[in-house]
Write a protein that holds these residues in place. Structure first.
Motif, PDB file in Angstrom:
ATOM      1  N   LEU A  25      11.686  51.633  23.799  1.00 50.93           N
ATOM      2  CA  LEU A  25      10.522  50.965  22.789  1.00 50.93           C
ATOM      3  C   LEU A  25       9.852  50.101  23.457  1.00 50.93           C
ATOM      4  N   LEU A  26      10.692  49.063  24.228  1.00 50.84           N
ATOM      5  CA  LEU A  26       9.797  47.932  24.965  1.00 50.84           C
ATOM      6  C   LEU A  26       9.018  48.344  26.064  1.00 50.84           C
ATOM      7  N   GLY A  27       9.564  49.633  26.763  1.00 52.67           N
ATOM      8  CA  GLY A  27       8.849  50.147  27.845  1.00 52.67           C
ATOM      9  C   GLY A  27       7.651  51.078  27.198  1.00 52.67           C
ATOM     10  N   ARG A  28       7.612  51.230  26.203  1.00 50.87           N
ATOM     11  CA  ARG A  28       6.338  52.015  25.417  1.00 50.87           C
ATOM     12  C   ARG A  28       5.366  50.923  24.802  1.00 50.87           C
ATOM     13  N   HIS A  29       5.740  49.567  24.729  1.00 54.74           N
ATOM     14  CA  HIS A  29       4.724  48.810  24.269  1.00 54.74           C
ATOM     15  C   HIS A  29       4.815  47.314  25.247  1.00 54.74           C
ATOM     16  N   PRO A  30       4.054  47.666  26.317  1.00 58.06           N
ATOM     17  CA  PRO A  30       4.096  46.579  27.339  1.00 58.06           C
ATOM     18  C   PRO A  30       3.590  45.089  26.888  1.00 58.06           C
ATOM     19  N   GLU A  31       2.839  45.178  25.816  1.00 53.89           N
ATOM     20  CA  GLU A  31       2.392  44.061  25.232  1.00 53.89           C
ATOM     21  C   GLU A  31       3.634  43.237  24.609  1.00 53.89           C
ATOM     22  N   VAL A  32       4.202  43.711  24.069  1.00 51.81           N
ATOM     23  CA  VAL A  32       5.556  43.543  23.242  1.00 51.81           C
ATOM     24  C   VAL A  32       6.562  42.947  24.287  1.00 51.81           C
ATOM     25  N   GLN A  33       6.743  43.806  25.334  1.00 46.58           N
ATOM     26  CA  GLN A  33       7.523  43.311  26.297  1.00 46.58           C
ATOM     27  C   GLN A  33       7.313  41.960  27.354  1.00 46.58           C
ATOM     28  N   GLU A  34       6.174  41.737  27.415  1.00 43.46           N
ATOM     29  CA  GLU A  34       5.631  40.576  28.215  1.00 43.46           C
ATOM     30  C   GLU A  34       5.911  39.539  27.190  1.00 43.46           C
ATOM     31  N   ARG A  35       5.739  39.516  25.895  1.00 43.13           N
ATOM     32  CA  ARG A  35       6.032  38.597  25.041  1.00 43.13           C
ATOM     33  C   ARG A  35       7.340  38.115  25.001  1.00 43.13           C
TER      34      ARG A  35
END
Length: 459
Positions: free
Chosen positions: A301-311
């Motif tokens: 899921l984090l890999g699908r949502h890079p903006e969340v991953q960077e946060r």
């Protein structure tokens, strides 16, 4: 003096509730087999459709329209948090006398997950002190060491593709193996890692049998189950016997040593050797399968949502673990490793206005309740912020670790373990799964249907 009037009035109230309660609605399914084909072909999709079409309490008839319980049974799914609270916190009405636990008992004995009654209460009192947050915190360094090992062993070049589930399985098995047995696990871990998926597949196949033949009958499946069970017992029994022969020193600091030393605080009774073996098997199953799957799902899921991953990465950089933990919890909301839990109604009862007869299998499903739009707006969206700060939602709108007196004793351990790996991996690598599709299969626990591929690049 017993207040007879109170018992009479209570009986009248319960009888009135039952008489006014509605019959449970549900899909009809196949004319001969009921919902068995739909549940077997797509269990998660079928129960989610049932919720959307019929509401918070849904009946599924499995097997022949009329016939003995061996070939015809009704299963009631309860989805509203209030109903789930009732099911999980009234064990005298909703017991664990259900087929799922009977099957697990055949595979891993009578440990904390599968035992009942006084035996379970004694085990819970004995083991609870081993899993307090303070005791679990002692494993922080071990988890950090294993997380660093994972990161270093990957040693990827730009654009390398890895199977996240395989990586997480290796990590969680080493963590639970070291926590249980200390550092001497290099021979044990690979063998157990091979056995656990086989055990899960065999248990699911047995659970889906409408007619369950005794394991003493020499069918091909029964023989295979016997072989797997004998192998896992041989591995654990050998470790226990070896430990009995050389107790003392640092070995008392691992979980196996603490199981040998543990006593029931009320009676002073220690665990038997058979009970220690059964607890080890429970910890291996629950502490390996569920955690590795939860980690793989969250990383996808984090890999699908890079903006969340960077946060999340930014939070790791400041030492703030709240968002990291929130990401893990949101991952387990969308993909709860324990996707359903079974109980058996011991008497006629009313749940959310519906009548459930005695001796009915009752199922509560985090997979569905975690998607209940009344409590989770836009439920399919990955949004860790749902778990930041104080949230006003019912206790059982979210229950990946169960609840009531039978809640998972390893919750603190699992969350610490998952946070440690997530922090170490994301600090070194950028994870990209935007071109990958995640398919899952409901076995004993929820598992990926195949490799969970991700592209990793160094930060």
């Amino acid at each position: 003096m017993v207040d007879v009037r109170r018992f009479v009035e209570r009986g009248i109230t319960v009888t009135t509730q039952l008489s006014k309660a509605a019959a449970v609605p549900g899909p009809t399914g196949h004319p001969l087999l009921g919902m068995l084909p739909a549940l077997r072909d797509d269990l998660l999709g079928a129960i989610l459709d049932g919720f959307h079409q019929h509401g918070d309490v849904v009946a599924y008839h499995v097997g022949l329209p009329r016939g003995p319980r061996a070939v015809s049974v009704d299963v009631i799914n309860v989805h509203h948090p209030d109903g789930i609270h009732q099911v999980l916190t009234t064990p005298q009405v909703f017991s664990r006398r259900a087929s799922a636990y009977e099957i697990l008992r055949e595979f891993i004995g009578e440990g904390l997950l599968t035992s009942e009654g006084d035996r379970w209460r004694r085990q819970r009192r004995t083991l609870q002190p081993l899993f307090t947050p303070r005791r679990v915190a002692r494993y922080t360094e071990l988890m950090a060491d294993e997380a660093a090992r994972v990161v270093d062993e990957l040693a990827v070049t730009a654009g390398s593709v890895v199977d996240l589930y395989q990586v997480m399985q290796r990590y969680t098995m080493r963590v639970v193996g070291r926590a249980l047995f200390g550092d001497d696990i290099d021979e044990v871990v690979p063998r157990l890692q091979e056995l656990m998926p086989i055990l899960g597949d065999l248990a699911l196949a047995r659970a889906l049998q409408v007619v369950k033949l005794p394991l003493s009958w020499p069918t091909p499946r029964a023989r295979r189950i016997g072989q797997v069970r004998a192998t896992q017992y041989e591995i654990v029994d050998r470790i226990i016997a070896d430990r009995q022969g050389r107790a003392g020193g640092a070995e008392n600091e691992d979980l196996l040593g603490r199981l040998f030393a543990a006593e029931d605080p009320e009676t002073g009774q220690a665990l038997s050797i058979e009970e220690i073996r059964d607890q080890v098997l429970v910890f291996l199953l629950a502490g390996h399968e569920t955690t590795s799957a939860g980690l793989a799902f969250t990383m996808h899921l984090l890999g699908r949502h890079p903006e969340v991953q960077e946060r999340v990465v930014a939070a790791i950089g400041t030492g703030d673990e709240e968002l990291v933990r929130a990401a893990v919890m949101e991952g387990m909301r969308l993909y709860p490793p324990v996707y359903s839990m079974e109980r058996m109604s011991e008497s006629d009862v009313v749940v959310s206005g519906y009548r459930i007869p005695a001796n009915t299998k009752v199922v509560i499903t985090p997979w569905v309740t975690h998607r209940h739009p009344e409590f989770w707006p836009d439920p399919e969206r990955f949004e860790p912020d749902r778990f930041l700060g104080r949230q006003e939602r019912p206790r059982y709108a979210y229950f990946p670790f169960g609840g009531g007196s039978r809640s998972c004793i390893g919750e603190h351990f699992a969350l610490l373990e998952m946070t440690a790996l997530l922090s170490a991996l994301l600090a070194r690598y950028r994870v990209d799964t935007r071109d990958e599709r995640l398919a899952v299969v409901p076995r004993v626990t929820l598992r990926p249907a195949g490799p969970v591929r991700a592209t990793l690049t160094l930060r």
